[in-house]
Write a protein that holds these residues in place. Structure first.
Motif, PDB file in Angstrom:
ATOM      1  N   UNK A 454       0.844  -1.191   0.000  1.00 48.58           N
ATOM      2  CA  UNK A 454       0.000   0.000   0.000  1.00 48.58           C
ATOM      3  C   UNK A 454       0.879   1.240   0.000  1.00 48.58           C
ATOM      4  N   UNK A 455       0.523   2.213  -0.820  1.00 48.13           N
ATOM      5  CA  UNK A 455       1.234   3.480  -0.867  1.00 48.13           C
ATOM      6  C   UNK A 455       0.575   4.484   0.060  1.00 48.13           C
ATOM      7  N   UNK A 456       1.361   5.071   0.959  1.00 51.23           N
ATOM      8  CA  UNK A 456       0.863   6.142   1.821  1.00 51.23           C
ATOM      9  C   UNK A 456       1.458   7.490   1.423  1.00 51.23           C
ATOM     10  N   UNK A 457       2.293   7.493   0.394  1.00 54.17           N
ATOM     11  CA  UNK A 457       2.886   8.743  -0.065  1.00 54.17           C
ATOM     12  C   UNK A 457       1.861   9.736  -0.552  1.00 54.17           C
ATOM     13  N   UNK A 458       0.686   9.240  -0.977  1.00 51.65           N
ATOM     14  CA  UNK A 458      -0.347  10.140  -1.475  1.00 51.65           C
ATOM     15  C   UNK A 458      -0.972  10.992  -0.375  1.00 51.65           C
ATOM     16  N   UNK A 459      -0.669  10.699   0.875  1.00 54.68           N
ATOM     17  CA  UNK A 459      -1.095  11.582   1.961  1.00 54.68           C
ATOM     18  C   UNK A 459      -0.484  12.968   1.760  1.00 54.68           C
ATOM     19  N   UNK A 460       0.771  13.000   1.281  1.00 54.81           N
ATOM     20  CA  UNK A 460       1.447  14.263   0.996  1.00 54.81           C
ATOM     21  C   UNK A 460       1.236  14.698  -0.448  1.00 54.81           C
ATOM     22  N   UNK A 461       1.467  13.782  -1.398  1.00 52.85           N
ATOM     23  CA  UNK A 461       1.459  14.181  -2.805  1.00 52.85           C
ATOM     24  C   UNK A 461       0.074  14.544  -3.331  1.00 52.85           C
ATOM     25  N   UNK A 462      -0.972  13.932  -2.775  1.00 51.29           N
ATOM     26  CA  UNK A 462      -2.334  14.188  -3.258  1.00 51.29           C
ATOM     27  C   UNK A 462      -3.271  14.698  -2.164  1.00 51.29           C
ATOM     28  N   UNK A 463      -2.738  14.869  -0.963  1.00 54.67           N
ATOM     29  CA  UNK A 463      -3.554  15.401   0.117  1.00 54.67           C
ATOM     30  C   UNK A 463      -4.602  14.450   0.647  1.00 54.67           C
ATOM     31  N   UNK A 464      -4.381  13.134   0.501  1.00 51.20           N
ATOM     32  CA  UNK A 464      -5.349  12.163   1.020  1.00 51.20           C
ATOM     33  C   UNK A 464      -5.402  12.288   2.543  1.00 51.20           C
ATOM     34  N   UNK A 465      -6.562  12.470   3.141  1.00 51.38           N
ATOM     35  CA  UNK A 465      -6.657  12.594   4.602  1.00 51.38           C
ATOM     36  C   UNK A 465      -6.181  11.323   5.302  1.00 51.38           C
ATOM     37  N   UNK A 466      -5.512  11.493   6.439  1.00 52.47           N
ATOM     38  CA  UNK A 466      -5.017  10.338   7.188  1.00 52.47           C
ATOM     39  C   UNK A 466      -6.158   9.409   7.601  1.00 52.47           C
ATOM     40  N   UNK A 467      -7.320   9.978   7.916  1.00 52.06           N
ATOM     41  CA  UNK A 467      -8.459   9.140   8.290  1.00 52.06           C
ATOM     42  C   UNK A 467      -8.871   8.242   7.136  1.00 52.06           C
ATOM     43  N   UNK A 468      -8.847   8.775   5.908  1.00 52.13           N
ATOM     44  CA  UNK A 468      -9.210   7.966   4.743  1.00 52.13           C
ATOM     45  C   UNK A 468      -8.171   6.884   4.478  1.00 52.13           C
TER      46      UNK A 468
END
Length: 507
Positions: A454-468
């Motif tokens: 699973x990629x969590x880098x999109x929390x920063x690169x795409x602004x995905x909320x941590x809750x999501x």
């Protein structure tokens, strides 16, 4: 300009979320960079005097070893480890932690319900060496069984696993080292992911099968089997007997079937390795969000790696459910300080060179990010290495920071799933509990697609909320618990990551 992130308004450093080239001013102020600085590293938001605190996550991560100009790169050349205060009293944030337990709708996974009421996520047969002398025997037996093709006739058997190690003799017959090993061996033999176990010894070692069976009070009629090389006629005869025993067990183990089980039956090990400056920003807090959701379902999450909470322990102590829980955690930290000093080391020997290349400078900084894996709910129990918790919710297990040793203890404590965050990249896997690996950044996920789940880098690169991201991760945990194969399982990893923690003299 390269993008940056400020984690807390009180921080005097910002985090680069992408590489900043030489000659740039990433914050638009202060001095230009004299060389390129990688993503995950820190940039001073303001001038910082020599000896002043450097803050990240709203907490001190060390002191400036020299004056730092605004806009300058902040790392090992100008930031040093320092002592840290306790930052609060045991349990003074407990009420806040209790409100962090989310209200959730009941959810199920498909698992193997065992006779003792525990639930497995895998259905395997374990071969366990009590001593290094029997390691080759169990490995050869497992290899011959696997290569023979006999397992093809038993689709509900997830494999025969050899747990070999390098100790079991030349050690004290009591004390912390012996305690660790017997808890690990018994914990793996009776693990909910293990349907049957065969212990194999040489016969004359310190770690005696009969003594272990007597200590744990099991007659071993159904799940526990044992033999020794000396009593079985030597190496070749012992391998043949192991294979015959497994062949007799296969129809019984294959009879198990998955059935819907509540998430409260899950115990998940929280782990990080090869961390970088984004670990505490993306994957670790995303895992923390998933941990809180699992706790809301009545499940258990096991945080570990005692040297890697050092400096951030107050974040756990302040939400300890009872005073004695906090006192036990403090006692383990003091033990580690003495243990490291006795061996001529420092608690700041960690971060590793790879961690530092990824932007982590001191253990105080690394620990603040590592603790985030545990979420925000109350700390309900502290257990010894390989110990089986009695409470649900967030548990802390005393382990080293070295990933294979730490995970070996967590699995012995009953974890049926391991979730492992990494920023530098890790080829880690584990058995009998499968490992889910989370990438902290997009570049790693693209570079190691066969290893990252699973990629969590999109929390920063795409602004995905941590809750999501936490909810997405919980979905992955449920799917894995129900039988979905992880990347590390598909690669066959996990045979060499069984590493019990050795303490004490080798004699």
């Amino acid at each position: 300009m390269a993008k940056t992130l400020v984690l807390n308004a009180a921080d005097n450093v910002a985090i680069l979320t992408e590489k900043a080239p030489m000659g740039e001013r990433p914050l638009g102020l202060g001095r230009v960079l004299s060389q390129a600085v990688p993503a995950g590293h820190k940039i001073a938001r303001q001038a910082i005097a020599k000896g002043a605190h450097v803050t990240k996550f709203g907490h001190m991560i060390g002191v400036a070893s020299k004056a730092i100009e605004a806009g300058a790169h902040v790392h090992s050349h100008n930031l040093s480890f320092s002592t840290h205060g306790d930052g609060g009293q045991i349990g003074d944030h407990l009420q806040k932690a209790q409100t962090a337990v989310p209200k959730v709708s009941p959810r199920m996974f498909d698992g193997y319900l065992r006779a003792d009421g525990r639930v497995g996520t895998r259905n395997q047969i374990a071969l366990l060496a009590t001593v290094n002398c029997s390691a080759s025997v169990i490995r050869q037996a497992a290899d011959q069984i696997t290569r023979s093709g006999i397992l093809d006739a038993y689709p509900n058997v997830d494999g025969v696993v050899a747990f070999a190690h390098g100790t079991g003799c030349g050690m004290n017959a009591s004390g912390p080292g012996w305690d660790n090993l017997q808890r690990v061996l018994w914990g793996h033999a009776t693990h909910p992911n293990i349907a049957a176990a065969v212990f194999v010894g040489l016969g004359c070692e310190v770690m005696q099968i009969a003594r272990m069976r007597q200590m744990f009070g099991s007659d071993g009629v159904e799940r526990f089997h044992g033999l020794t090389i000396q009593d079985s006629g030597g190496t070749t005869a012992t391998i043949a007997q192991i294979i015959a025993k497994v062949e007799a067990l296969l129809p019984i183990v294959n009879a198990a079937r998955r059935s819907p089980q509540p998430l409260s039956a899950l115990s998940v090990a929280l782990q990080c390795g090869g961390s970088d400056g984004l670990s505490g920003v993306t994957a670790n807090p995303a895992l923390g969000a998933a941990s809180d959701l699992l706790v809301g379902h009545g499940g258990r999450v096991i945080l570990a790696e005692t040297p890697e909470i050092y400096g951030a322990e107050r974040l756990l102590l302040r939400r300890a459910a009872r005073k004695e829980v906090g006192q036990k955690l403090n006692a383990r930290l003091r033990w580690w300080e003495a243990y490291v000093a006795m061996n001529g080391g420092s608690m700041d020997n960690n971060p590793s060179p790879g961690n530092k290349a990824g932007g982590l400078t001191t253990i105080l900084e690394k620990s603040l990010g590592a603790v985030a894996k545990g979420g925000a709910t109350p700390l309900n129990e502290v257990v010894e290495y390989g110990g089986v918790p009695s409470a649900q919710g967030l548990i802390f297990m005393d382990t080293p920071g070295y990933d294979p040793v730490s995970v070996t203890g967590q699995i012995a404590g009953g974890a049926q799933i391991v979730v492992f965050t990494t920023g530098r990249g890790s080829a880690f896997g584990s058995k009998p509990a499968p490992t889910i690996k989370l990438a902290t950044n997009d570049a790693l996920f693209a570079a190691m697609p066969d290893d990252m789940d699973l990629n969590c880098g999109d929390v920063v690169s795409e602004g995905v909320p941590l809750a999501d991201k936490g909810a997405e991760l919980l979905d992955l945990i449920v799917a894995t618990a129900s039988g979905q194969v992880t990347k590390s399982e598909a690669l066959g990893l996990g045979d060499n990551e069984f590493v019990p923690w050795q303490i004490g003299a080798v004699m």
